[in-house]
Design an enzyme around this catalytic site. Structure first.
Site, PDB file in Angstrom:
ATOM      1  N   ARG A 177      73.807   5.582  -1.342  1.00 15.60           N
ATOM      2  CA  ARG A 177      73.473   5.161   0.022  1.00 15.60           C
ATOM      3  C   ARG A 177      71.965   5.064   0.203  1.00 15.60           C
ATOM      4  NH1 ARG A 177      76.080   9.153   3.483  1.00 15.60           N
ATOM      5  NH2 ARG A 177      77.892   8.046   2.674  1.00 15.60           N
ATOM      6  N   CYS A 224      81.941  13.029   8.645  1.00 15.33           N
ATOM      7  CA  CYS A 224      81.184  13.917   7.755  1.00 15.33           C
ATOM      8  C   CYS A 224      80.360  14.859   8.624  1.00 15.33           C
ATOM      9  CB  CYS A 224      80.273  13.100   6.849  1.00 15.33           C
ATOM     10  SG  CYS A 224      79.232  14.088   5.739  1.00 15.33           S
ATOM     11  N   CYS A 277      78.858  15.504  -0.141  1.00 19.55           N
ATOM     12  CA  CYS A 277      77.848  14.473  -0.017  1.00 19.55           C
ATOM     13  C   CYS A 277      76.488  15.143  -0.158  1.00 19.55           C
ATOM     14  CB  CYS A 277      77.996  13.818   1.350  1.00 19.55           C
ATOM     15  SG  CYS A 277      76.718  12.644   1.729  1.00 19.55           S
ATOM     16  N   CYS A 299      61.258  23.320   6.424  1.00 18.80           N
ATOM     17  CA  CYS A 299      61.267  22.179   5.502  1.00 18.80           C
ATOM     18  C   CYS A 299      60.098  21.243   5.822  1.00 18.80           C
ATOM     19  CB  CYS A 299      62.580  21.429   5.612  1.00 18.80           C
ATOM     20  SG  CYS A 299      64.047  22.478   5.400  1.00 18.80           S
ATOM     21  N   CYS A 335      64.374  23.834  15.075  1.00 17.14           N
ATOM     22  CA  CYS A 335      65.003  24.440  13.907  1.00 17.14           C
ATOM     23  C   CYS A 335      64.142  25.591  13.383  1.00 17.14           C
ATOM     24  CB  CYS A 335      65.184  23.389  12.814  1.00 17.14           C
ATOM     25  SG  CYS A 335      66.019  24.021  11.336  1.00 17.14           S
ATOM     26  N   CYS A 367      60.421  17.665   7.525  1.00 20.36           N
ATOM     27  CA  CYS A 367      61.285  17.511   8.694  1.00 20.36           C
ATOM     28  C   CYS A 367      60.526  17.608  10.013  1.00 20.36           C
ATOM     29  CB  CYS A 367      62.385  18.567   8.658  1.00 20.36           C
ATOM     30  SG  CYS A 367      63.569  18.400  10.009  1.00 20.36           S
ATOM     31  N   CYS A 375      78.620  10.486  10.846  1.00 18.05           N
ATOM     32  CA  CYS A 375      78.001  11.706  10.341  1.00 18.05           C
ATOM     33  C   CYS A 375      77.511  12.537  11.517  1.00 18.05           C
ATOM     34  CB  CYS A 375      76.844  11.368   9.421  1.00 18.05           C
ATOM     35  SG  CYS A 375      77.328  10.381   7.998  1.00 18.05           S
TER      36      CYS A 375
END
Length: 423
Positions: free
Chosen positions: A272, A142, A202, A69, A65, A72, A109
């Site tokens: 969740r 999702c 979400c 972040c 990626c 991550c 998801c």
């Protein structure tokens, strides 16, 4: 305790607590912990009974990626020894999803690492959604693909997506300390785009990144204002090879207080327990089901979770039941508002005024694979014997109970591998 009685009364009315009351929940003592859980449980049962919704994560594209972040394992410059692979084909993703659905998952998801999808990526995910829904009638899908450009949320909705996940992760005031390649406002914009397109929004948070109580309260109140329908609460998994590898700041008691605070601020939305529950809640996971009404089943994006059968046994042993495919997750007032808004979330329905914007309303949202790494939600799956756990960083003493670093294991099974998931 007057505080808890007040919070229960407000939760049953869908009324927001004050910031001071939310902070007071986080400041309660261990002697008061069971009282806090019991109070949050009254609010949870009012709106969701004893049902537990199961969600299953399929990592469509892992690693590499360009975003930075800090939490991550798929970030730019990450040295974490994770799986790296490009896009799964629609039939491969559908086959991966089937394992979770067979285990009782009601929502799949679909997550992909990256800043955001190209239009070609959106088409690819659209074909994947169609393949999953052709094989599994009634399943919710999702998508979690990062930052959305204009028109992409509408295209996902047309392709059959039911929801879009994009987490705020932390407070606006500290966001720049966690990520520099995009802004907090970018994330808010994507959640709003999902709402406007008629997708159920979400969005959630990651706890344990060194934030203050004030930061936690700030982000949860922001999620209430966004009025998402589900709020994933992730607990940071400090992956070796990431900037936050030494951040072991959570105890099971701290996690329960955070979940309770989220439930009081967002009383009538799907809360969740997402990434990191096995590492940080540990033996208190069943107790957390009294607060949250939703979990991810099996593995996460880049880390291994509890075996799917163990999750199902835990739910049954704790006296809860798996929510069936034919059951509507949200309470009637939210479900009706969603339907009236074209499944776009009650905040987009003019007649309701936006559930998160009224004193008598709830909130909700979703998160980003925080604890497991990656740009999407934090749950996932698997079923062959797990390989030996990856070596984890040594726990740093925080005054809380020592973290179980042996539970930080890199995922080697499920989507993108030849090994069956642990669904």
């Amino acid at each position: 305790m007057d505080l808890l009685n007040t919070l229960v009364e407000k939760g049953l009315r869908r009324e927001s607590p004050t910031r001071e009351e939310a902070l007071a929940v986080l400041a309660t003592s261990d002697d008061e912990l069971l009282d806090v859980v019991a109070a949050a449980g009254k609010v949870r049962r009012q709106w969701f009974g004893r049902r537990v919704k199961l969600n299953y994560l399929v990592n469509l594209k892992s690693g590499l990626c360009p975003e930075d972040c800090s939490y991550c394992s798929q970030r730019l410059g990450s040295k974490a020894d994770i799986l790296k692979y490009t896009w799964l084909k629609p039939d491969e993703a559908s086959e991966a999803a089937a394992a979770g659905i067979a285990g009782g998952a009601k929502r799949v998801c679909l997550v992909a690492s990256g800043r955001g999808p190209t239009d070609r990526d959106v088409d690819r995910v659209g074909r994947t959604i169609e393949a999953i829904k052709e094989q599994n009638e009634g399943v919710e899908v999702c998508a979690c693909l990062g930052l959305l450009s204009d028109g992409q949320a509408e295209r996902l909705k047309t392709a059959g997506a039911d929801a879009y996940n994009h987490n705020l992760n932390t407070s606006e005031g500290t966001y720049g300390e966690i990520t520099t390649t995009h802004t907090y406002a970018d994330r808010v914009d994507t959640v709003q785009k999902a709402h406007a397109a008629g997708l159920s929004a979400c969005s959630g948070l990651i706890a344990g990144m060194g934030e203050t109580d004030e930061d936690l309260v700030d982000v949860v109140f922001a999620l209430r204002e966004l009025d998402s329908d589900s709020v994933p609460v992730n607990f940071l998994i400090p992956f070796e090879g990431t900037p936050l590898a030494k951040e072991w700041n959570l105890s099971p008691q701290r996690c329960l207080r955070i979940l309770a605070m989220v439930r009081f601020v967002c009383p009538d939305v799907e809360v969740r327990i997402a990434g990191g529950r096995e590492v940080h809640l540990r033996s208190m996971q069943p107790l957390a089901l009294n607060i949250a009404n939703s979990i991810f089943l099996g593995d996460y994006l880049t880390s291994e979770g509890q075996a799917g059968k163990a999750d199902l046994d835990m739910i049954a042993d704790a006296g809860f039941e798996v929510e069936g495919a034919g059951t509507t997750t949200l309470p009637a007032h939210r479900a009706d508002a969603l339907a009236a808004a074209g499944a776009g979330g009650c905040g987009s329905h003019a007649a309701s005024g936006g559930c998160g914007s009224e004193a008598a309303a709830g909130c909700g949202s979703h998160a980003d694979a925080a604890a497991g790494g990656g740009c999407g939600p934090c749950g996932g799956h698997t079923e062959a014997p797990a390989e030996a756990p990856a070596e984890a960083p040594a726990a740093v003493s925080t005054g809380a109970s020592d973290a179980r670093t042996d539970l930080v294991a890199v995922r080697r099974r499920g989507a993108g591998t030849d090994l069956a998931p642990n669904a």
